[in-house]
Structures are given as C-alpha cells and as structure tokens.
Design a protein around this motif. Sequence first.
Motif, PDB file in Angstrom:
ATOM      1  N   SER A 291      16.928   4.346  -0.406  1.00 60.69           N
ATOM      2  CA  SER A 291      16.691   5.450   0.533  1.00 60.69           C
ATOM      3  C   SER A 291      15.215   5.771   0.674  1.00 60.69           C
ATOM      4  O   SER A 291      14.786   6.300   1.699  1.00 60.69           O
ATOM      5  CB  SER A 291      17.446   6.702   0.081  1.00 60.69           C
ATOM      6  N   ARG A 292      14.418   5.430  -0.355  1.00 64.97           N
ATOM      7  CA  ARG A 292      12.982   5.704  -0.268  1.00 64.97           C
ATOM      8  C   ARG A 292      12.211   4.576   0.405  1.00 64.97           C
ATOM      9  O   ARG A 292      11.289   4.823   1.168  1.00 64.97           O
ATOM     10  CB  ARG A 292      12.412   5.972  -1.673  1.00 64.97           C
ATOM     11  N   PHE A 293      12.584   3.311   0.123  1.00 61.59           N
ATOM     12  CA  PHE A 293      11.742   2.248   0.680  1.00 61.59           C
ATOM     13  C   PHE A 293      12.154   1.800   2.080  1.00 61.59           C
ATOM     14  O   PHE A 293      11.334   1.260   2.817  1.00 61.59           O
ATOM     15  CB  PHE A 293      11.602   1.051  -0.277  1.00 61.59           C
ATOM     16  N   VAL A 294      13.401   2.021   2.507  1.00 61.20           N
ATOM     17  CA  VAL A 294      13.797   1.612   3.858  1.00 61.20           C
ATOM     18  C   VAL A 294      12.941   2.282   4.933  1.00 61.20           C
ATOM     19  O   VAL A 294      12.415   1.607   5.830  1.00 61.20           O
ATOM     20  CB  VAL A 294      15.304   1.876   4.089  1.00 61.20           C
ATOM     21  N   PRO A 295      12.743   3.621   4.932  1.00 59.91           N
ATOM     22  CA  PRO A 295      11.877   4.228   5.954  1.00 59.91           C
ATOM     23  C   PRO A 295      10.441   3.723   5.897  1.00 59.91           C
ATOM     24  O   PRO A 295       9.796   3.565   6.941  1.00 59.91           O
ATOM     25  CB  PRO A 295      11.950   5.732   5.636  1.00 59.91           C
ATOM     26  N   GLU A 296       9.932   3.454   4.687  1.00 60.40           N
ATOM     27  CA  GLU A 296       8.556   2.954   4.572  1.00 60.40           C
ATOM     28  C   GLU A 296       8.427   1.561   5.180  1.00 60.40           C
ATOM     29  O   GLU A 296       7.440   1.252   5.849  1.00 60.40           O
ATOM     30  CB  GLU A 296       8.128   2.938   3.099  1.00 60.40           C
ATOM     31  N   VAL A 297       9.404   0.709   4.941  1.00 60.70           N
ATOM     32  CA  VAL A 297       9.385  -0.627   5.535  1.00 60.70           C
ATOM     33  C   VAL A 297       9.491  -0.534   7.056  1.00 60.70           C
ATOM     34  O   VAL A 297       8.801  -1.251   7.789  1.00 60.70           O
ATOM     35  CB  VAL A 297      10.522  -1.494   4.951  1.00 60.70           C
ATOM     36  N   CYS A 298      10.335   0.377   7.551  1.00 60.92           N
ATOM     37  CA  CYS A 298      10.477   0.556   9.004  1.00 60.92           C
ATOM     38  C   CYS A 298       9.160   1.020   9.625  1.00 60.92           C
ATOM     39  O   CYS A 298       8.790   0.568  10.722  1.00 60.92           O
ATOM     40  CB  CYS A 298      11.586   1.569   9.309  1.00 60.92           C
ATOM     41  N   ARG A 299       8.459   1.925   8.963  1.00 63.24           N
ATOM     42  CA  ARG A 299       7.163   2.376   9.489  1.00 63.24           C
ATOM     43  C   ARG A 299       6.156   1.228   9.528  1.00 63.24           C
ATOM     44  O   ARG A 299       5.375   1.110  10.473  1.00 63.24           O
ATOM     45  CB  ARG A 299       6.636   3.528   8.641  1.00 63.24           C
ATOM     46  N   ALA A 300       6.179   0.377   8.509  1.00 59.92           N
ATOM     47  CA  ALA A 300       5.274  -0.773   8.491  1.00 59.92           C
ATOM     48  C   ALA A 300       5.611  -1.750   9.609  1.00 59.92           C
ATOM     49  O   ALA A 300       4.718  -2.313  10.259  1.00 59.92           O
ATOM     50  CB  ALA A 300       5.360  -1.469   7.127  1.00 59.92           C
TER      51      ALA A 300
ATOM     52  N   ARG B 174       0.820  -1.215   0.000  1.00 58.13           N
ATOM     53  CA  ARG B 174       0.000   0.000   0.000  1.00 58.13           C
ATOM     54  C   ARG B 174       0.850   1.259   0.000  1.00 58.13           C
ATOM     55  O   ARG B 174       0.392   2.328  -0.408  1.00 58.13           O
ATOM     56  CB  ARG B 174      -0.932   0.009   1.217  1.00 58.13           C
ATOM     57  N   ALA B 175       2.088   1.145   0.463  1.00 55.34           N
ATOM     58  CA  ALA B 175       2.954   2.321   0.511  1.00 55.34           C
ATOM     59  C   ALA B 175       3.447   2.741  -0.862  1.00 55.34           C
ATOM     60  O   ALA B 175       4.045   3.806  -1.011  1.00 55.34           O
ATOM     61  CB  ALA B 175       4.160   2.042   1.415  1.00 55.34           C
ATOM     62  N   GLU B 176       3.165   1.898  -1.909  1.00 51.48           N
ATOM     63  CA  GLU B 176       3.575   2.211  -3.273  1.00 51.48           C
ATOM     64  C   GLU B 176       5.075   2.513  -3.330  1.00 51.48           C
ATOM     65  O   GLU B 176       5.511   3.593  -3.719  1.00 51.48           O
ATOM     66  CB  GLU B 176       2.773   3.384  -3.842  1.00 51.48           C
TER      67      GLU B 176
END
Length: 411
Positions: free
Chosen positions: A135-144, A92-94
Amino acid sequence: MDLNETLLPLAGIIVATVMLGVSLKLKQKKSIKKRNPPRKWFSRRESQGLGILKMVNEEFTLEDADSFKNFFRMSKEKFDFLLNLIEKDIERAELPMQNTISAKHGLEITLRFLATGESFRSLMFSTRVHESSISRFVPEVCRAIHKQLRINHLEMPSTTEEWMWISEGFNNLWQFPHCLGALDGRHITFRAPKSEGSYYHNYKGSDSIVLLALVDARYRFIYVNLGCNGRISDGGVFRNSKLSEILQKNSANLPKDQALPGRSKAIPFVVVADDAFPSKTNLMKPFPMRGLSLQHRRFNYRLSRARRVVENAFGILANRFRVLLNPISLNVEKVEAICLACVCFHNYLLEDILTENRGCGDITDIPRIGNQAGNRSSSDARAVREELSEYFSAPEGQVDWQDEQIKSFNS
C-alpha cells in the motif's frame, strides 16, 4: 512529636504512589494489543522467491512471452525499458523494505495491481510481500511512472503540424474533417473518507473524481484533467480546465480557419463532444433530438461516429487496467496517481502501433499560427455546425452508408 507519628503519613504517601504506578502499568499492558508473531511464510521470501512472480520471471520470460505480456500488460522489452526509466526515481523515494524488495519487484507488483485491481491483501498472499508495504510503494511507483512517461506520452500538441496530423486521422478513419479531438469525462470511483461528507458524491450515488480527456483518432489521450470532485458536471470541469482556455484563446498553435473540401466558407477546426458540453465555434455537440431534419440527423450521426472514439478509449483503458473498473479503496491523492499512471501506460503501449500506422503523411508546409481571436457568439457556433451539417449532406462530404445507419437508429 513522636517520630512514628511523623513518618507514618509519609509512608502512606509513598505506598499510594507506588500502587498508582503499578495500576497505570497494568492498564497500559491491557491497552496494548498483543502482536501476532511474524508469519513464517514471509521469511521464506529470500529462499523461495516472491510467490507467483518467481514463476513469471523463471518460466514466462523464457517459455511464454504471450503470458508475460498478458500478466503485466506489456512485453518483456517494454517492461525492461520502463524499469530502466523509473528505477532511480523509485530508489530516491525510499520505498519500504527497499533492502528486500527490489525496484523490479516493486514495479511488477504495481503492474499486477493496475492490471487486475486485486486488493493489497490478495497480492500479499500471491507475492509474500506484506499488504502494508504494498500500500505504501504502489502509489510511489505510479508517481514515478507518470513523471517519466508523461514527457513523451502525455504531451498536448503544441505545433500546427501536430494538430493537423490529428485532424487528418479523424478525416481518414472516421470521416469527420476539421476535428482536433474527441472530448468526454469519466468518473473514477473510490471510497472517500467519512470526513469528506458528500464532497465527492456524484449523481450515481458513489464517490468519484472526474477524468476529463481529449483523445485523438487512434484512441491516444492527448490531454487529461483529473481531480475535480464527482459533483461537478463534465461541462463544469471543462469550463475550468486549461483546454477550455486554449480553445478560447487559440494559444496552442491551432490550425487557421479553413474551408471544407469543395466549400468556400472558412470555419475553425473543432473538438467533438456530447450534450454535456457548451456549444462553441470550436466545440461541436449534436443538434437537439426534437424535430430533426434529415440533414441534421446526418450531422448527429457523423459527430457521434467521431465522438465515440473517446468512449472507446475509456473502455480500452479500463479493461486493460481493471483497477479502474471498481471503487479504489485509497485516498484521493493515491487514486489520482494510479489513474494518471494508467493513462500514461495506455499511450506508452500504443506507441508501437502508432509508429507502424502513421499513414497520414508528414505535413511540413503549414505555417505556425499565433494567437487569434477569442470567444465568438453562440450564433457563430451554430453557423459552424450548420456548415458542417450541409457538408455531410453534400456530394463531396457524404458517405455511402450514413443514411442506412440513420434508418437503423430510428427503427
């Protein structure tokens, strides 16, 4: 008027306009940087796999479970469970390149980043995924990860039974009764943007945010407060935290005041901390180091023994997830997401150990306690500390080795 005389100025304007347009286009071409052609080794990702991750999935998974666990800091079973838990949130984070980088590979790269603290460029060379995408997907994965794991792995106790189980752990493992947790703060360093000035600058000369944590007797984080800038002291962070409010108002079903074993005076259950924190009836810190009596030295030793649990927990956290050992080259929002994910992972990985060693017994006969009195004076806090210090010197509360330890500290 001659027709040539009329058209000549108009022609000059047209020529000047055309020349200006050509000049602007030339300037634009000069200002546009020449793009480097795409590197061929990126395009081989589909045919040859994601570098080292191919070896991990094809060899470690089948042949070497210990190396898989060391690489990702968790077993294959825990990895699969976590992937199933967060996969929908990642989708969902695209995330960038989601058509070519699966949720599984995004999680693998994120775990490796947390485990090693490697730069995104270093990870790019070992995984064939461009550093800008990482650099874009690491923070999104951490938030998930934080979103899904905090529900069961970073919840503060809300019942008297849960608090009493923590207290039993401190009494059995560290010989400090009536203790509900060890409290301390740790600076998470990062490279703040110049626009922030000295806002995040701490007394050590680096930029940081403060991780304030309450830890139980088994190194499990039961409360964290993250995000205050490094200029604020641990005591200042605590003063403005939810935990301070809970301890003041007794609003989380804390156990009712009880007497220590073999004693008659009822005292509150307490949190142990160092000198950076204020002294309260339910927040114990050591006696000042000047002119201590033997009884007070015994108290300081026993409190230090219980309090070091939180320092050990910070050490385990940072050495397991080495991204926390060095300044993180990201903005503060991403640093917070990374740190919270590490804390949740720490508790997630402790789950099996705690399940196997929960030997304090089930406590079912203690009633729920509603809100009690608020703040009491500092004299009451001193009285609680004195009661504990007397208990640690009394036959029912002393331990055989404490005086030897005190002598070694003084020598």
